[in-house]
Design a protein around this motif. Sequence first.
Motif, PDB file in Angstrom:
ATOM      1  N   UNK A 162       2.416   4.421   9.154  1.00  0.00           N
ATOM      2  CA  UNK A 162       3.578   3.730   8.577  1.00  0.00           C
ATOM      3  C   UNK A 162       3.700   2.343   9.206  1.00  0.00           C
ATOM      4  N   UNK A 163       4.062   1.378   8.390  1.00  0.00           N
ATOM      5  CA  UNK A 163       4.364   0.036   8.905  1.00  0.00           C
ATOM      6  C   UNK A 163       5.443  -0.587   8.040  1.00  0.00           C
ATOM      7  N   UNK A 164       6.224  -1.494   8.640  1.00  0.00           N
ATOM      8  CA  UNK A 164       7.111  -2.318   7.841  1.00  0.00           C
ATOM      9  C   UNK A 164       6.247  -3.241   7.000  1.00  0.00           C
ATOM     10  N   UNK A 165       6.630  -3.450   5.742  1.00  0.00           N
ATOM     11  CA  UNK A 165       5.842  -4.293   4.855  1.00  0.00           C
ATOM     12  C   UNK A 165       5.648  -5.665   5.500  1.00  0.00           C
ATOM     13  N   UNK A 166       4.394  -6.095   5.583  1.00  0.00           N
ATOM     14  CA  UNK A 166       4.073  -7.381   6.190  1.00  0.00           C
ATOM     15  C   UNK A 166       3.716  -7.301   7.655  1.00  0.00           C
TER      16      UNK A 166
END
Length: 474
Positions: free
Chosen positions: A88-92
């Motif tokens: 999972x990652x924050x977009x960008x």
Amino acid sequence: MKRRTVLGAALTGAVVPPALGAAAARAAAPGPSVSQTGTTLLDSQAIYFVSYDGLVNNNAFQKNGLLTYKGHQYAVWYTADRNAVVGRRAVGSGTWSTVKVGHTLRYNDSHNVISMGVSKVDGRLHLNMDSHSDGFTYVKSVAGLMDDPVGLSWTSSRFGAPRPTLDGLALTSQFTYPQFVSTPDGRLQLSYRAGVSGNGRNALAEYDGTSWTSLGEWSGSTGTYTSEHGSSTARNMYLHGIDYDRNGRLHSFFTWREQNGAVMCNGGGITNHDTGYVYSDDRGRTWRNNAGAVVGTTGGSDKVAVTDPGLVVDPLNPDHSLMNQESQFTDSAGRPHAIISYVPGRFGQCTTNYVTDRTSNGRAFHLRRNASGTWQKTEIPVALGSSQRTKLALDTYDNAYAILPFGRIWGASAASGHTDWKPLFDAGGLNAFGEVVIDETRMAQDNVLSVMYQVKSSGTTPSALRVIDFALPA
């Protein structure tokens, strides 16, 4: 054979320029373009083995191997030690956080992909994995995890124990090709094949936020198909996808694969034939052909069958190594588009080795339904150089993008009626194995093309798994 002649003539007649009014209205819209904005590393040592000419972490038929929801992007894969993980990652963001979900890959079989889905009704992430005509493994997160990615930590404790059923619902002992699709009302559906290659049926299950229900099978495997070479009495329908458009219609392109090789000109080919299309306006309960006639009922006695009229939208006999499970997308008006690929007749009327022949002479085609209801097919003028599949995506202006094997990207403008295909990204520096996975949900939400690919390796030596992002016309 008469059916094919009529349909072929209709298709040929549909290849016409777009209406002048439509072209003028689109004249101000930008054409297709990609601008690389970054590349992130998911795993420097992802599992690697070639099986059925593909990789288990990068099969184009995964839905979804990569997805975006409420500002965060998610990816699934198997590590070198065979653990199933979710990133999972924050977009960008350039950094991914990963968790193991308690399952290890059983076999070196590239069919045994991990697919993700989101049930919006309760904010859960669902995973289905590790199946090829046998049992599957299912994992789901706690409720609300997808709704509050900032407030809820990303840990293994957020996921339940792996199960061989959908919370107690057993589907079939011969399960393959899980594809999750979110319904317009927030439920989650699971599409899958029951049976085996050449003798299987498509089926649906549905999650309402409380429990799973089996809706049943909707395609049939029986009936007689006859080519100029011979006949077959069993088959399965391979889906190019299953997707809701913004108006709530469920679309699916498909090809048939016959069980009996007697339908082919040569035993080294593949028995896939014809591109078909069906849709549903009642969440997959009943299925209609292109003319709107009901051709099947999910869970009922009348299944979509090879003998049903009006299914074929691009006829092709089994002698051209037509690929199954390629790609589809819907545009802003809800019109269906697909990528199909095969060896065109100008290279001969009988393929004798489908891998070799597709690699040498295979071509991809963009197939779409026009506003008038007729079908238009345009060849993408570049050699595949691979036996594998191409992905399709459309941007906010309805420009089309074909993500070819090795990560090459070609585009065509909506203004041209999708006839002006040109190269946009040559992918020479990626050293990607072949098929790639794209984030269809991010395309729809952010107008960004995210592509997951694995670096080519040899034998069973692990290799890097990466995501590359492209900004599309604003």
